[in-house]
Design a protein around this motif. Structure first.
Motif, PDB file in Angstrom:
ATOM      1  N   GLU A 236       0.857  -1.189   0.000  1.00  0.00           N
ATOM      2  CA  GLU A 236       0.000   0.000   0.000  1.00  0.00           C
ATOM      3  C   GLU A 236       0.892   1.238   0.000  1.00  0.00           C
ATOM      4  OE1 GLU A 236      -3.008  -0.048   3.134  1.00  0.00           O
ATOM      5  OE2 GLU A 236      -2.616  -2.194   3.445  1.00  0.00           O
ATOM      6  N   VAL A 237       0.414   2.297  -0.637  1.00  0.00           N
ATOM      7  CA  VAL A 237       1.082   3.600  -0.605  1.00  0.00           C
ATOM      8  C   VAL A 237       0.004   4.642  -0.362  1.00  0.00           C
ATOM      9  CG1 VAL A 237       2.502   5.281  -1.852  1.00  0.00           C
ATOM     10  CG2 VAL A 237       2.876   2.824  -2.225  1.00  0.00           C
ATOM     11  N   PHE A 238       0.307   5.622   0.465  1.00  0.00           N
ATOM     12  CA  PHE A 238      -0.643   6.726   0.656  1.00  0.00           C
ATOM     13  C   PHE A 238       0.111   8.011   0.977  1.00  0.00           C
ATOM     14  CE2 PHE A 238      -0.243   5.079   4.996  1.00  0.00           C
ATOM     15  CZ  PHE A 238      -0.267   6.212   5.788  1.00  0.00           C
ATOM     16  N   LEU A 239      -0.601   9.111   0.912  1.00  0.00           N
ATOM     17  CA  LEU A 239      -0.046  10.424   1.240  1.00  0.00           C
ATOM     18  C   LEU A 239      -0.889  11.058   2.323  1.00  0.00           C
ATOM     19  CD1 LEU A 239      -1.963  12.891  -0.077  1.00  0.00           C
ATOM     20  CD2 LEU A 239      -1.009  11.980  -2.188  1.00  0.00           C
ATOM     21  N   SER A 240      -0.320  12.052   2.981  1.00  0.00           N
ATOM     22  CA  SER A 240      -1.089  12.816   3.970  1.00  0.00           C
ATOM     23  C   SER A 240      -0.725  14.292   3.879  1.00  0.00           C
ATOM     24  CB  SER A 240      -0.824  12.302   5.390  1.00  0.00           C
ATOM     25  OG  SER A 240       0.454  12.700   5.850  1.00  0.00           O
ATOM     26  N   SER A 241      -1.722  15.121   4.133  1.00  0.00           N
ATOM     27  CA  SER A 241      -1.509  16.567   4.248  1.00  0.00           C
ATOM     28  C   SER A 241      -2.738  17.167   4.907  1.00  0.00           C
ATOM     29  CB  SER A 241      -1.269  17.214   2.882  1.00  0.00           C
ATOM     30  OG  SER A 241      -2.479  17.314   2.149  1.00  0.00           O
ATOM     31  N   THR A 242      -2.655  18.442   5.257  1.00  0.00           N
ATOM     32  CA  THR A 242      -3.782  19.114   5.898  1.00  0.00           C
ATOM     33  C   THR A 242      -5.026  19.080   5.021  1.00  0.00           C
ATOM     34  OG1 THR A 242      -2.361  20.567   7.209  1.00  0.00           O
ATOM     35  CG2 THR A 242      -4.594  21.342   6.775  1.00  0.00           C
ATOM     36  N   THR A 243      -4.865  19.371   3.737  1.00  0.00           N
ATOM     37  CA  THR A 243      -6.030  19.449   2.853  1.00  0.00           C
ATOM     38  C   THR A 243      -6.403  18.103   2.250  1.00  0.00           C
ATOM     39  OG1 THR A 243      -4.564  20.159   1.053  1.00  0.00           O
ATOM     40  CG2 THR A 243      -5.697  21.883   2.295  1.00  0.00           C
ATOM     41  N   SER A 244      -5.426  17.220   2.035  1.00  0.00           N
ATOM     42  CA  SER A 244      -5.708  15.908   1.437  1.00  0.00           C
ATOM     43  C   SER A 244      -6.051  14.856   2.475  1.00  0.00           C
ATOM     44  CB  SER A 244      -4.504  15.430   0.617  1.00  0.00           C
ATOM     45  OG  SER A 244      -4.243  16.287  -0.465  1.00  0.00           O
ATOM     46  N   GLU A 245      -5.758  15.136   3.747  1.00  0.00           N
ATOM     47  CA  GLU A 245      -5.966  14.188   4.834  1.00  0.00           C
ATOM     48  C   GLU A 245      -5.201  12.882   4.544  1.00  0.00           C
ATOM     49  OE1 GLU A 245     -10.198  13.923   5.462  1.00  0.00           O
ATOM     50  OE2 GLU A 245     -10.410  16.075   5.718  1.00  0.00           O
ATOM     51  N   ILE A 246      -5.883  11.722   4.567  1.00  0.00           N
ATOM     52  CA  ILE A 246      -5.222  10.435   4.309  1.00  0.00           C
ATOM     53  C   ILE A 246      -5.719   9.939   2.947  1.00  0.00           C
ATOM     54  CG2 ILE A 246      -4.677   8.152   5.213  1.00  0.00           C
ATOM     55  CD1 ILE A 246      -4.051  10.519   7.140  1.00  0.00           C
ATOM     56  N   THR A 247      -4.872  10.037   1.924  1.00  0.00           N
ATOM     57  CA  THR A 247      -5.285   9.725   0.557  1.00  0.00           C
ATOM     58  C   THR A 247      -4.473   8.560  -0.002  1.00  0.00           C
ATOM     59  OG1 THR A 247      -5.952  12.022   0.124  1.00  0.00           O
ATOM     60  CG2 THR A 247      -5.530  10.629  -1.783  1.00  0.00           C
ATOM     61  N   PRO A 248      -5.122   7.455  -0.356  1.00  0.00           N
ATOM     62  CA  PRO A 248      -4.413   6.317  -0.945  1.00  0.00           C
ATOM     63  C   PRO A 248      -3.837   6.670  -2.323  1.00  0.00           C
ATOM     64  CG  PRO A 248      -6.630   5.700  -0.213  1.00  0.00           C
ATOM     65  CD  PRO A 248      -6.560   7.194  -0.191  1.00  0.00           C
ATOM     66  N   ILE A 249      -2.664   6.125  -2.619  1.00  0.00           N
ATOM     67  CA  ILE A 249      -2.068   6.221  -3.956  1.00  0.00           C
ATOM     68  C   ILE A 249      -2.139   4.833  -4.572  1.00  0.00           C
ATOM     69  CG2 ILE A 249       0.034   6.680  -5.283  1.00  0.00           C
ATOM     70  CD1 ILE A 249       0.863   8.649  -3.085  1.00  0.00           C
ATOM     71  N   ILE A 250      -2.868   4.697  -5.666  1.00  0.00           N
ATOM     72  CA  ILE A 250      -3.083   3.379  -6.263  1.00  0.00           C
ATOM     73  C   ILE A 250      -2.263   3.161  -7.531  1.00  0.00           C
ATOM     74  CG2 ILE A 250      -5.389   3.160  -5.260  1.00  0.00           C
ATOM     75  CD1 ILE A 250      -6.514   3.969  -8.024  1.00  0.00           C
ATOM     76  N   LYS A 251      -1.594   4.234  -8.018  1.00  0.00           N
ATOM     77  CA  LYS A 251      -0.775   4.091  -9.223  1.00  0.00           C
ATOM     78  C   LYS A 251       0.362   5.102  -9.174  1.00  0.00           C
ATOM     79  CE  LYS A 251      -1.068   4.267 -14.298  1.00  0.00           C
ATOM     80  NZ  LYS A 251      -1.940   4.569 -15.466  1.00  0.00           N
ATOM     81  N   ILE A 252       1.574   4.659  -9.502  1.00  0.00           N
ATOM     82  CA  ILE A 252       2.728   5.554  -9.600  1.00  0.00           C
ATOM     83  C   ILE A 252       3.348   5.363 -10.979  1.00  0.00           C
ATOM     84  CG2 ILE A 252       4.941   6.262  -8.627  1.00  0.00           C
ATOM     85  CD1 ILE A 252       4.103   4.959  -6.004  1.00  0.00           C
ATOM     86  N   ASP A 253       3.449   6.444 -11.732  1.00  0.00           N
ATOM     87  CA  ASP A 253       3.868   6.351 -13.134  1.00  0.00           C
ATOM     88  C   ASP A 253       2.974   5.316 -13.825  1.00  0.00           C
ATOM     89  OD1 ASP A 253       5.732   8.349 -12.902  1.00  0.00           O
ATOM     90  OD2 ASP A 253       7.435   7.019 -12.635  1.00  0.00           O
ATOM     91  N   ASP A 254       3.550   4.274 -14.381  1.00  0.00           N
ATOM     92  CA  ASP A 254       2.743   3.262 -15.078  1.00  0.00           C
ATOM     93  C   ASP A 254       2.494   2.011 -14.247  1.00  0.00           C
ATOM     94  OD1 ASP A 254       2.595   4.822 -17.430  1.00  0.00           O
ATOM     95  OD2 ASP A 254       4.569   4.117 -18.064  1.00  0.00           O
ATOM     96  N   THR A 255       2.875   2.050 -12.976  1.00  0.00           N
ATOM     97  CA  THR A 255       2.766   0.867 -12.122  1.00  0.00           C
ATOM     98  C   THR A 255       1.555   0.954 -11.196  1.00  0.00           C
ATOM     99  OG1 THR A 255       5.169   0.529 -12.129  1.00  0.00           O
ATOM    100  CG2 THR A 255       3.915  -0.527 -10.362  1.00  0.00           C
ATOM    101  N   ILE A 256       0.679  -0.057 -11.267  1.00  0.00           N
ATOM    102  CA  ILE A 256      -0.438  -0.170 -10.344  1.00  0.00           C
ATOM    103  C   ILE A 256       0.085  -0.742  -9.025  1.00  0.00           C
ATOM    104  CG2 ILE A 256      -2.694  -1.219  -9.923  1.00  0.00           C
ATOM    105  CD1 ILE A 256      -2.735   0.743 -12.215  1.00  0.00           C
ATOM    106  N   ILE A 257      -0.289  -0.122  -7.917  1.00  0.00           N
ATOM    107  CA  ILE A 257       0.130  -0.606  -6.603  1.00  0.00           C
ATOM    108  C   ILE A 257      -0.795  -1.756  -6.187  1.00  0.00           C
ATOM    109  CG2 ILE A 257       0.569  -0.006  -4.194  1.00  0.00           C
ATOM    110  CD1 ILE A 257       2.412   1.395  -6.270  1.00  0.00           C
ATOM    111  N   GLN A 258      -0.211  -2.953  -6.126  1.00  0.00           N
ATOM    112  CA  GLN A 258      -0.954  -4.169  -5.773  1.00  0.00           C
ATOM    113  C   GLN A 258      -2.234  -4.300  -6.595  1.00  0.00           C
ATOM    114  OE1 GLN A 258       0.069  -6.763  -3.938  1.00  0.00           O
ATOM    115  NE2 GLN A 258       2.032  -5.716  -3.724  1.00  0.00           N
ATOM    116  N   SER A 259      -3.405  -4.308  -5.962  1.00  0.00           N
ATOM    117  CA  SER A 259      -4.665  -4.541  -6.674  1.00  0.00           C
ATOM    118  C   SER A 259      -5.224  -3.285  -7.329  1.00  0.00           C
ATOM    119  CB  SER A 259      -5.712  -5.105  -5.704  1.00  0.00           C
ATOM    120  OG  SER A 259      -6.016  -4.142  -4.699  1.00  0.00           O
TER     121      SER A 259
END
Length: 283
Positions: A236-259
């Motif tokens: 799993e990959v995710f990001l956090s910030s004040t405005t985005s809160e806890i947001t999952p990242i499901i794709k980086i460049d051309d790679t799908i993260i797991q499912s």
């Protein structure tokens, strides 16, 4: 009419007039914070104000208010604008002085502004996740200071925008640092990994809340650098910030993260984060 804080006064936002000789305008010589507001209440305001003062100390800028006074000013601003859900933007610069790289005299008063903005919570991003790209981290070496010098972040975010992605994941060489406007996390085999707090990243206030959430759900945390290749192999990959809160990242460049769907631990952290918001509203 919408109100804003200009130094220690509440004024109509359309009446604001800032000098072209303000050092924030000419040098980016200042600092800022963004505080989230839920149902009219400021979230982690104390932590944001503490970090503002730390940033000020690091650039040798004296804030002309105590922390308690500043907190009250921001509370009054939220009340005046009847802000329900959104955020407060505040910044303070070294003030107005003839253009010169060296600091102005000690009698130069800093310039303080703050305003509010209505903004819905990004629920769809939380539910379905977002895409990101890798971008070389070209910023200066004091990313721990929340300064107005954000051109490197802007260029990274623009690359993400042009790639139809939500965020740019920055890296120095192969090492992931943080997003253009967020902190980055990876989860592998039931352990959360994230870059340690040092001069290469900002100690995000939401990051601090994430650490508390991980403790609550008994998710082990390892604060050590990880690489681009390791990021792509995370469960799993995710990001956090004040405005985005806890947001999952499901794709980086051309790679799908797991499912390609937000993971179970990210969901648990989101739920723990939501509990903290509800605790605020019950006070």
């Amino acid at each position: 009419m919408t109100k804003m804080l200009y130094n220690d006064s509440l004024i109509d936002i359309n009446d604001a007039k800032l000098s072209i000789n303000d050092r924030g305008f000419q040098f980016g010589d200042g600092i800022y914070e963004v505080i989230k507001v839920y149902d009219g209440s400021m979230f982690t305001a104390t932590e944001h104000i503490d970090r503002l003062y730390r940033s000020a100390d690091e650039i040798r800028l004296v804030i002309p208010y105590t922390k308690d006074v500043l907190h009250k000013m921001l509370y009054d601003l939220v009340e005046a604008n009847e802000l329900v859900t959104g955020h407060i933007y505040l910044q303070i610069t070294r003030g107005v002085a003839p253009r010169n790289h060296a600091f102005p005299t000690e009698f130069t008063m800093p310039t303080f502004i703050a305003y509010t903005q209505e903004a819905k919570r990004p629920i769809n991003n939380h539910r379905f996740g977002v895409s990101a790209i890798f971008v070389e981290d070209i910023r200066w070496l004091r990313c721990d200071i929340k300064s107005l010098n954000l051109l490197g972040n802007v260029l990274a975010k623009q690359k993400a925008h042009e790639a139809h992605c939500y965020e740019a994941i920055q890296h120095r060489g192969e090492i992931i640092t943080e997003g253009a406007s967020s902190n980055i996390y990876g989860i592998k085999d039931g352990v959360l990994y994230t870059h340690p707090i040092n001069n290469y990243i900002l100690n995000g206030i939401t990051r601090q809340v994430v650490m508390e959430c991980c403790k609550k759900i008994k998710l082990p945390v390892v604060e050590e650098p990880f690489t681009k290749e390791q990021a792509l192999q995370m469960d799993e990959v995710f990001l956090s910030s004040t405005t985005s809160e806890i947001t999952p990242i499901i794709k980086i460049d051309d790679t799908i993260i797991q499912s390609g769907e937000p993971g179970k631990y990210t969901r648990k952290i989101q739920l723990a984060f939501e509990e903290k918001i509800q605790q605020l509203l019950l006070v």
